[in-house]
Structures are given as C-alpha cells and as structure tokens.
Design a protein around this motif. Sequence first.
Motif, PDB file in Angstrom:
ATOM      1  N   GLN A 232       0.661  -1.206  -0.132  1.00  0.00           N
ATOM      2  CA  GLN A 232      -0.174  -0.126   0.121  1.00  0.00           C
ATOM      3  C   GLN A 232       0.756   1.240  -0.049  1.00  0.00           C
ATOM      4  OE1 GLN A 232      -2.913  -0.047   2.987  1.00  0.00           O
ATOM      5  NE2 GLN A 232      -4.027   1.757   2.449  1.00  0.00           N
ATOM      6  N   ILE A 233       1.955   1.137   0.589  1.00  0.00           N
ATOM      7  CA  ILE A 233       2.920   2.337   0.856  1.00  0.00           C
ATOM      8  C   ILE A 233       3.829   2.845  -0.251  1.00  0.00           C
ATOM      9  CG2 ILE A 233       2.343   2.424   3.203  1.00  0.00           C
ATOM     10  CD1 ILE A 233       5.242   1.841   3.556  1.00  0.00           C
ATOM     11  N   VAL A 234       4.329   1.648  -0.725  1.00  0.00           N
ATOM     12  CA  VAL A 234       5.486   1.531  -1.687  1.00  0.00           C
ATOM     13  C   VAL A 234       5.078   2.474  -3.224  1.00  0.00           C
ATOM     14  CG1 VAL A 234       6.645   0.172  -3.631  1.00  0.00           C
ATOM     15  CG2 VAL A 234       6.781  -0.711  -1.056  1.00  0.00           C
ATOM     16  N   PRO A 235       3.936   2.589  -3.599  1.00  0.00           N
ATOM     17  CA  PRO A 235       3.804   3.458  -4.752  1.00  0.00           C
ATOM     18  C   PRO A 235       3.887   4.994  -4.289  1.00  0.00           C
ATOM     19  CG  PRO A 235       1.904   1.902  -4.862  1.00  0.00           C
ATOM     20  CD  PRO A 235       2.689   1.680  -3.261  1.00  0.00           C
ATOM     21  N   ALA A 236       3.803   5.263  -3.213  1.00  0.00           N
ATOM     22  CA  ALA A 236       4.099   6.683  -2.707  1.00  0.00           C
ATOM     23  C   ALA A 236       5.453   7.225  -2.639  1.00  0.00           C
ATOM     24  CB  ALA A 236       3.329   7.022  -1.428  1.00  0.00           C
ATOM     25  N   ILE A 237       6.364   5.868  -2.239  1.00  0.00           N
ATOM     26  CA  ILE A 237       7.678   6.107  -2.104  1.00  0.00           C
ATOM     27  C   ILE A 237       8.355   6.287  -3.584  1.00  0.00           C
ATOM     28  CG2 ILE A 237       9.739   5.055  -1.318  1.00  0.00           C
ATOM     29  CD1 ILE A 237       8.332   3.619   0.778  1.00  0.00           C
ATOM     30  N   VAL A 238       8.013   5.369  -4.208  1.00  0.00           N
ATOM     31  CA  VAL A 238       8.580   5.745  -5.791  1.00  0.00           C
ATOM     32  C   VAL A 238       8.239   6.939  -6.436  1.00  0.00           C
ATOM     33  CG1 VAL A 238       8.300   4.523  -8.067  1.00  0.00           C
ATOM     34  CG2 VAL A 238       8.351   3.102  -5.939  1.00  0.00           C
ATOM     35  N   LEU A 239       6.688   7.386  -6.369  1.00  0.00           N
ATOM     36  CA  LEU A 239       6.464   8.417  -7.035  1.00  0.00           C
ATOM     37  C   LEU A 239       7.097   9.709  -6.298  1.00  0.00           C
ATOM     38  CD1 LEU A 239       4.888   9.872  -9.258  1.00  0.00           C
ATOM     39  CD2 LEU A 239       2.907   9.822  -7.744  1.00  0.00           C
ATOM     40  N   ALA A 370       0.697   2.460 -10.177  1.00  0.00           N
ATOM     41  CA  ALA A 370      -0.359   2.458  -8.886  1.00  0.00           C
ATOM     42  C   ALA A 370      -0.603   4.081  -8.400  1.00  0.00           C
ATOM     43  CB  ALA A 370      -0.198   1.502  -8.061  1.00  0.00           C
ATOM     44  N   ALA A 371       0.300   4.654  -8.212  1.00  0.00           N
ATOM     45  CA  ALA A 371       0.439   5.825  -7.599  1.00  0.00           C
ATOM     46  C   ALA A 371      -0.192   7.080  -8.428  1.00  0.00           C
ATOM     47  CB  ALA A 371       1.703   6.458  -7.082  1.00  0.00           C
ATOM     48  N   PHE A 372      -0.457   6.766  -9.720  1.00  0.00           N
ATOM     49  CA  PHE A 372      -0.663   7.909 -10.652  1.00  0.00           C
ATOM     50  C   PHE A 372      -2.447   8.044 -10.468  1.00  0.00           C
ATOM     51  CE2 PHE A 372       3.274   8.071 -12.742  1.00  0.00           C
ATOM     52  CZ  PHE A 372       3.543   9.406 -12.814  1.00  0.00           C
ATOM     53  N   THR A 373      -2.797   8.229  -9.441  1.00  0.00           N
ATOM     54  CA  THR A 373      -4.229   8.893  -9.405  1.00  0.00           C
ATOM     55  C   THR A 373      -4.274  10.439  -8.971  1.00  0.00           C
ATOM     56  OG1 THR A 373      -4.412   8.633  -6.951  1.00  0.00           O
ATOM     57  CG2 THR A 373      -5.061   6.593  -8.291  1.00  0.00           C
ATOM     58  N   LEU A 374      -5.080  11.410  -9.241  1.00  0.00           N
ATOM     59  CA  LEU A 374      -5.109  12.459  -9.409  1.00  0.00           C
ATOM     60  C   LEU A 374      -4.654  12.974  -7.883  1.00  0.00           C
ATOM     61  CD1 LEU A 374      -5.223  15.569 -10.650  1.00  0.00           C
ATOM     62  CD2 LEU A 374      -7.574  15.394 -10.109  1.00  0.00           C
ATOM     63  N   ALA A 375      -5.473  12.554  -7.076  1.00  0.00           N
ATOM     64  CA  ALA A 375      -5.293  12.669  -5.522  1.00  0.00           C
ATOM     65  C   ALA A 375      -3.747  12.577  -5.208  1.00  0.00           C
ATOM     66  CB  ALA A 375      -6.225  12.125  -4.668  1.00  0.00           C
TER      67      ALA A 375
END
Length: 459
Positions: A232-239, A370-375
């Motif tokens: 759940q948290i890895v996409p935020a780290i990568v982006l 997975a992190a590429f949502t607008l919010a």
Amino acid sequence: MDTSSAVSSVLVHKNWRYFLQGHKTDMFRILLGCLQWQKLMNLRIGIIPLPVYSVILVCLSVLLALGKVSGDISIMFALLTIFGFTFAELGARIPGLRQIGGPVIVTIFLPACLVHYKLLPNELVGSINGFWQSTKILYLFIACVIVGSILSMDRRTLVTGIVKIFIPIATGSVLATIAGTLTGLAFGLSAHHTFFYIIIPIMAGGIGEGAIPLTLGYADILNLPQNQLFAQIVPAIVLGNLMAIICASLLNQLGKSRPHYTGQGHLYAADEDASVKPSKAPTVMVEHIATAGMIAISFYILGILVHKLTGLPAPVGMLFLAVLAKLTYAISPKLEEGARTVYHFFSTAVTYPLLFAIGITTTSWSDLMAAFTLANVVTIAVTVFTLTMVGFFVGKWVGLYPIESAIINACHSGMGGIGDVAILTSASRLELMPFAQIATRLGGALTITGAIVLLGLTA
C-alpha cells in the motif's frame, strides 16, 4: 665521386620522386583516414568512444543472441555501462524531459517499464539481478562517494554544514507534512490515510530501511498483514522519489541562471582563512588512490560493525567515522587527494550504469503506475515541493547555499541510498552525498519512530 656513382645517385633520387608522386594519393588517403578515426574516437556515448561503444555493443548483442551472457564482472560492467550511458544519452536528447532530469528518469524508469512488459531478454534481466544481489555494488559506490567527498572537504565547512543542515530538514519535514495532509483532505482523502500511508512513507528513508520497518510497526499495532501494508505504501515512495528527481533537476537549472544561489556542490562557504590550504595539491600516485579506496571500504566495514552493535544504519556510522578521521587529521593530504580521485571516478564512470541496474532490479513500474491517481500525484507533489522549497529558504536563512540546502531536503523524500544517487545525479551534485545520507538515514529513522509512536496513540 666517380661517374657510375653519380649516375646511380641520380637514378635513386628519380625513383624515390616517382614513388612518392605515384603514392601521394594513397598517403593522403591514409592520413585522412587516421584523422577521421580520431574524430570518431572523440565522439562519445557517455564516457565511451563511439568505435569502442560499437564494438562492445555488437559483441554483447551476439552473446545475448547465443545465450552466453555470464555473470563475469567484466561482462556485467560492460553491459551496465553500455546500457546505462545509452539510456542517459536518450534522456538528455528528449526536449522538455531533459530539463527535468531526463537522463536520470529515463535511465531508471524506462528499464523498469521494459522489464514489466517483458521487452528485455530474460537472460539479460536475470544476469543483472544476480550480479546486483551477489555484489551489493550500491554499497561500494556509496562508501567511495561518501568517504571521498568527506575527506576532500574543508573541515570547517564540513562541521558547519552538518550542524546547520538539521534546521532546514526538520522545518521542511513539519511544513511538508502539514501542506501534504491539507492537500490530501482537499482531494477527498482522509487525514489518517494521507499522513500514515502517503506522507510518512515518502520521508521514511526508502524501501529497505524505510518501508519495511515502518510497515512492520504498523502491522504490530493494527494487527494487519505486513505485506498488505507494504504494497500500500510503496507506490507513494516511488512517485515521491520521481518528484524529488524533478525538483533537483529544476534546482540545478536555477543554479545555472542564478549562480549567486548556489555553491556549485558546496553546502556552505567557509571563510578563506578557515584552514590553511596548500598552494599546490600534492602529487597523487596510483598507490594513494588504491589506499584511499581501501580506506573507504574499511570505513564501510566499521559502519557495518557499528550497525550490528548499536542498530545505527551502516552508511551513517561510516559517515560519522569518516568525519572523525577528517577532523582529527588521521588521513594524510596525499591520501585525501587519492580519495578525491576515487570519488571522481565513481561519480563519472559508475553512476549511470548503477542507475540502469537500479531500474532493472529495484524499481517497480507497476508501483509507479499504481500511484498515478490525481489525488496521490497532487498530494505527493505538494509534499515534496514544500519540503524542497522550505530547504531553499530556511537554508538561506541559516547561512547555507539555498540550492544545495533544497537539494538535501529533496533527498529526504528519496528511496534511501538508491534515491540519493538518483536525486544528486539529477542535480549534478554527488559531492553532497554525506549530507544526503544524513537527511535520508537519520531523517528517515526519526520519521519512522515518530509515526509508529503516533499511530500507537491514535489506533
């Protein structure tokens, strides 16, 4: 001289003249060919002369076609160097992208994309993964860059920089947390989710020393599977790391147009009389360079020992030991110059091959998508931008060069040591690695500790 000798001399002279006239065109062509070859040798892909690049590329292509690529270090270094500098060259030539860190972005994320869609040979990917896991070359790179940059740094600048850099990092972390949380709320995300699953992971210090201990702590408190929280948290780290690369590149561009904002890799301008500098640098011999390399490795081994005994991250322990050696004059000037050469070698020759390997082995294209949502995108962008800009203005306020201070703050939102390499390369300031490690390792450890304590109080 008799008549026969005179006649022979004349005949020889005429023969040589006819020979030279007859072969004048051939000699000219040979000379022209040599000049053209030298021009080709002066054309480079990264550090590699174009003819050498072509030969290596053809040989590697044949080996791949035959399925004969081995994990031999010479083959792997040639492979990573060819692909690393090729992708960097591609990123440097794409209009628009090259202004926001194109070489670094393409070298990391394009290989990750190709791996995800299975567009690279399995043998190539498998060989690189095996080499990466067996050699842990990233730690050798970080050791040589940290020790080399510390030992070649002015002592007063080093101490002042380490003391002062904590102020913009701490201030930036607090304000970025507030700005990011408010942005998430504005886009319909809950404050709890935004804070614990987006903002904290960005500043936790990467994957191995950030996401894993963070999610282990979350799992114990929430009684949830650790792998579920990790995903759940890895996409935020990568982006977040991608946003930091972009910020660092834009800061580098700002430094070129506003040179009074930057120290060109120096964090703090020491007084001219702060230390007595020799009028001429000592002569550096091969022995000094080799010894400096072993010194860097010894500091890293000591850092591992400190980690085993105290739990302090090995790169941070190595950093403090190198600083202690610098401040106590434990390393001679000749060896300090050797360390500088080691640093320049790794920063010039190894960075892009290493980034390509990072793209193949540790960067997940699916996590990034997975992190590429607008919010998510807006919240992460606001968090990283706030962290970076606070570093700029607070760094200027405490007497640091604002661009360098902002870049260090950007590293606080990177993927650990991997992220530091990418961010500093994008900013063309690898010499800031010691300060980046402070932001990433110590800043990340404090972030994780605070988040777990706070989650325990609110769960």
